[in-house]
Design a protein around this motif. Sequence first.
Motif, mmCIF file in Angstrom:
data_model
loop_
_atom_site.group_PDB
_atom_site.id
_atom_site.type_symbol
_atom_site.label_atom_id
_atom_site.label_comp_id
_atom_site.label_asym_id
_atom_site.label_seq_id
_atom_site.Cartn_x
_atom_site.Cartn_y
_atom_site.Cartn_z
ATOM 1 N N PRO A 299 0.824 -1.201 0.000
ATOM 2 C CA PRO A 299 0.000 0.000 0.000
ATOM 3 C C PRO A 299 0.865 1.261 0.000
ATOM 4 C CG PRO A 299 0.084 -0.956 2.196
ATOM 5 C CD PRO A 299 0.810 -1.896 1.299
ATOM 6 N N GLU A 300 0.215 2.405 -0.134
ATOM 7 C CA GLU A 300 0.949 3.679 -0.137
ATOM 8 C C GLU A 300 1.266 4.045 1.309
ATOM 9 O OE1 GLU A 300 0.518 8.203 -1.971
ATOM 10 O OE2 GLU A 300 -0.913 6.628 -2.526
ATOM 11 N N VAL A 301 2.430 3.581 1.769
ATOM 12 C CA VAL A 301 2.830 3.743 3.167
ATOM 13 C C VAL A 301 4.211 4.383 3.213
ATOM 14 C CG1 VAL A 301 3.344 2.528 5.320
ATOM 15 C CG2 VAL A 301 1.491 1.722 3.866
ATOM 16 N N PRO A 302 4.412 5.423 4.036
ATOM 17 C CA PRO A 302 5.724 6.078 4.102
ATOM 18 C C PRO A 302 6.724 5.282 4.931
ATOM 19 C CG PRO A 302 4.218 7.124 5.645
ATOM 20 C CD PRO A 302 3.420 6.085 4.901
ATOM 21 N N GLY A 303 8.015 5.558 4.732
ATOM 22 C CA GLY A 303 9.058 4.872 5.496
ATOM 23 C C GLY A 303 10.313 5.714 5.601
ATOM 24 N N ILE A 304 11.135 5.370 6.567
ATOM 25 C CA ILE A 304 12.438 6.026 6.728
ATOM 26 C C ILE A 304 13.377 5.041 7.418
ATOM 27 C CG2 ILE A 304 11.754 7.072 8.940
ATOM 28 C CD1 ILE A 304 13.648 9.427 8.238
ATOM 29 N N GLY A 305 14.681 5.145 7.129
ATOM 30 C CA GLY A 305 15.641 4.251 7.766
ATOM 31 C C GLY A 305 17.061 4.708 7.534
ATOM 32 N N PHE A 306 17.993 3.931 8.071
ATOM 33 C CA PHE A 306 19.413 4.172 7.822
ATOM 34 C C PHE A 306 20.148 2.852 7.899
ATOM 35 C CE2 PHE A 306 19.537 4.434 12.520
ATOM 36 C CZ PHE A 306 20.630 3.625 12.800
ATOM 37 N N ALA A 307 21.377 2.849 7.417
ATOM 38 C CA ALA A 307 22.244 1.674 7.530
ATOM 39 C C ALA A 307 23.672 2.147 7.746
ATOM 40 C CB ALA A 307 22.154 0.811 6.279
ATOM 41 N N LEU A 308 24.433 1.317 8.478
ATOM 42 C CA LEU A 308 25.839 1.626 8.710
ATOM 43 C C LEU A 308 26.664 0.351 8.619
ATOM 44 C CD1 LEU A 308 26.784 0.645 11.834
ATOM 45 C CD2 LEU A 308 25.225 2.483 12.443
ATOM 46 N N SER A 309 27.917 0.526 8.252
ATOM 47 C CA SER A 309 28.859 -0.589 8.155
ATOM 48 C C SER A 309 29.600 -0.743 9.480
ATOM 49 C CB SER A 309 29.855 -0.317 7.019
ATOM 50 O OG SER A 309 31.059 -1.026 7.217
ATOM 51 N N ILE A 310 29.582 -1.941 10.028
ATOM 52 C CA ILE A 310 30.322 -2.182 11.269
ATOM 53 C C ILE A 310 31.825 -2.084 11.011
ATOM 54 C CG2 ILE A 310 30.826 -3.880 13.079
ATOM 55 C CD1 ILE A 310 27.969 -4.786 12.942
ATOM 56 N N GLU A 311 32.276 -2.487 9.824
ATOM 57 C CA GLU A 311 33.695 -2.375 9.488
ATOM 58 C C GLU A 311 34.166 -0.929 9.577
ATOM 59 O OE1 GLU A 311 32.342 -6.101 7.328
ATOM 60 O OE2 GLU A 311 31.510 -4.146 7.796
ATOM 61 N N ARG A 312 33.354 -0.020 9.067
ATOM 62 C CA ARG A 312 33.751 1.398 9.085
ATOM 63 C C ARG A 312 33.639 1.983 10.491
ATOM 64 N NH1 ARG A 312 35.283 3.583 4.841
ATOM 65 N NH2 ARG A 312 34.775 5.744 5.350
ATOM 66 N N LEU A 313 32.713 1.491 11.273
ATOM 67 C CA LEU A 313 32.633 1.912 12.668
ATOM 68 C C LEU A 313 33.917 1.534 13.406
ATOM 69 C CD1 LEU A 313 29.592 1.469 15.046
ATOM 70 C CD2 LEU A 313 31.886 0.892 15.802
ATOM 71 N N LEU A 314 34.382 0.304 13.194
ATOM 72 C CA LEU A 314 35.625 -0.141 13.837
ATOM 73 C C LEU A 314 36.824 0.664 13.346
ATOM 74 C CD1 LEU A 314 35.001 -4.002 13.744
ATOM 75 C CD2 LEU A 314 34.987 -2.540 15.768
ATOM 76 N N LEU A 315 36.803 1.039 12.066
ATOM 77 C CA LEU A 315 37.880 1.855 11.506
ATOM 78 C C LEU A 315 37.889 3.248 12.152
ATOM 79 C CD1 LEU A 315 40.061 1.539 9.244
ATOM 80 C CD2 LEU A 315 38.493 2.767 7.739
ATOM 81 N N ALA A 316 36.704 3.800 12.415
ATOM 82 C CA ALA A 316 36.610 5.104 13.072
ATOM 83 C C ALA A 316 37.130 5.029 14.504
ATOM 84 C CB ALA A 316 35.163 5.595 13.053
ATOM 85 N N LEU A 317 36.840 3.924 15.186
ATOM 86 C CA LEU A 317 37.376 3.730 16.538
ATOM 87 C C LEU A 317 38.900 3.723 16.512
ATOM 88 C CD1 LEU A 317 34.987 0.949 17.921
ATOM 89 C CD2 LEU A 317 35.110 3.314 18.701
ATOM 90 N N GLU A 318 39.445 3.051 15.519
ATOM 91 C CA GLU A 318 40.909 2.983 15.375
ATOM 92 C C GLU A 318 41.485 4.373 15.108
ATOM 93 O OE1 GLU A 318 43.919 0.968 12.169
ATOM 94 O OE2 GLU A 318 42.195 -0.228 12.777
ATOM 95 N N ALA A 319 40.805 5.145 14.255
ATOM 96 C CA ALA A 319 41.287 6.494 13.911
ATOM 97 C C ALA A 319 41.292 7.404 15.139
ATOM 98 C CB ALA A 319 40.426 7.100 12.805
ATOM 99 N N GLU A 320 40.349 7.200 16.063
ATOM 100 C CA GLU A 320 40.287 8.027 17.267
ATOM 101 C C GLU A 320 41.037 7.395 18.441
ATOM 102 O OE1 GLU A 320 36.719 9.899 18.488
ATOM 103 O OE2 GLU A 320 35.897 10.071 16.452
ATOM 104 N N GLY A 321 41.672 6.249 18.193
ATOM 105 C CA GLY A 321 42.456 5.604 19.241
ATOM 106 C C GLY A 321 41.627 5.084 20.396
ATOM 107 N N ILE A 322 40.398 4.632 20.103
ATOM 108 C CA ILE A 322 39.490 4.150 21.145
ATOM 109 C C ILE A 322 39.531 2.629 21.210
ATOM 110 C CG2 ILE A 322 37.073 3.994 21.873
ATOM 111 C CD1 ILE A 322 36.653 6.704 20.451
#
Length: 422
Positions: A299-322
């Motif tokens: 049916p004509e139903v609205p939606g919204i969402g997001f997605a993220l990569s866990i690999e890139r999350l871990l890379l960001a942790l590494e970049a910030e030294g966490i």
Amino acid sequence: MSFKVPRGTQDILPEQTPKWQKVESILRDLSRVYRYKEIRTPMFEQTELFQRGVGDTTDIVQKEMYTFEDRGGRSLTLRPEGTASAVRAYVEHKMFGAPDQPVKLSYIGPMFRYERQQAGRYRQFVQYGVEVIGSADPAIDAEVISLAMDVYHSVGLKNLQLHINSLGDKETRDAHRTALINHFQPSIGEFCSDCQNRLEKNPLRILDCKVDHAHPLMESAPKLTDYLTEESSKYFEKVKEYLDVLGIEYVVDPNLVRGLDYYNHTAFEIMSTASGFGAITTLCGGGRYNGLVQDIGGPEVPGIGFALSIERLLLALEAEGIELEVNDSLDIYVVAIGDEAKKKSVELLSSFRAKGISADMDYVDRKMKAQMKSADRLGAKYVIVIGDSELEEAAVNIKQMESGNQEKIQFVELVNYLLEHK
């Protein structure tokens, strides 16, 4: 013949998995707090689902999908993203009829795209995503963005920047589409073949081109925000108001168009601003897709969402030294000397594990000294040595490895002692 992991994939080794488990635990806990129920869909779907749901002018559909024909002659594709599958399940199982609306879903699982491997980008990658289907309230847009930001705050990341934009409604998109065609058409021969093909089909995608991003016409291209209808402008203002209420800082980015065809109204990306993170700074992306459910047969139903990569999350942790705090500790290591002692050790290990106490012992017949070294390497909190005299007394000296302190404990009291001193 030697075998190696396929290009664009990776082995996540035992010393690395505790970080993954920690992140996945945080994601599942946040999903619970926000009331997003987990959905698990197949790793492959009918190819047409992604052609229709993701868009046949996208790089994903045109260049990156792993598509194959099964023995029945059906065209199937390994899922390149999670939204189309979630929406397909929503339609197929008539979730739009559920008494509690909107339907709030979350998922974690592998996705597959045939793209050039870069830091934090793989051909098989693990994606966490959420979908809210059944609400056109700007407040839910803000909630989805808030959840995405909370993911990164929960793991300790600080160098973040949220970019938002409005892609408007159909009237907005149609007016902007005409303006883009008029803008690019006189010089389209200077652009890559992909952009030339997109000019008539979906000129908005030209703005997302990685090949021609430095072309002067990109900078002077008509901004979608200049063509927003009054309704679209009001919706976008409401989203920003709710973000302000939540204390979430953002940058309005008119060039943010996202890479998938199904987006309209709110679009957003979260970037890492950490030095040394790399040229591709996007950690997460999402937006509203008010026509997608209908395109997939619902049916004509609205939606919204997001997605993220866990690999890139871990890379960001590494970049910030966490460094994530992970619990991979060994509570007790049992050193056995002799066959009878080994039998008792096996029995004790079983009683420890039954109470949630992590325990291990030697299985390659090493000498006592080597077993003690193994206990030290494994980071055991406690060690007990069982030999003939311990069997005779039905008691052992339990050693606290960090302090070196020892206490004599009866076999029958060991479980209680460890539970009290964990």
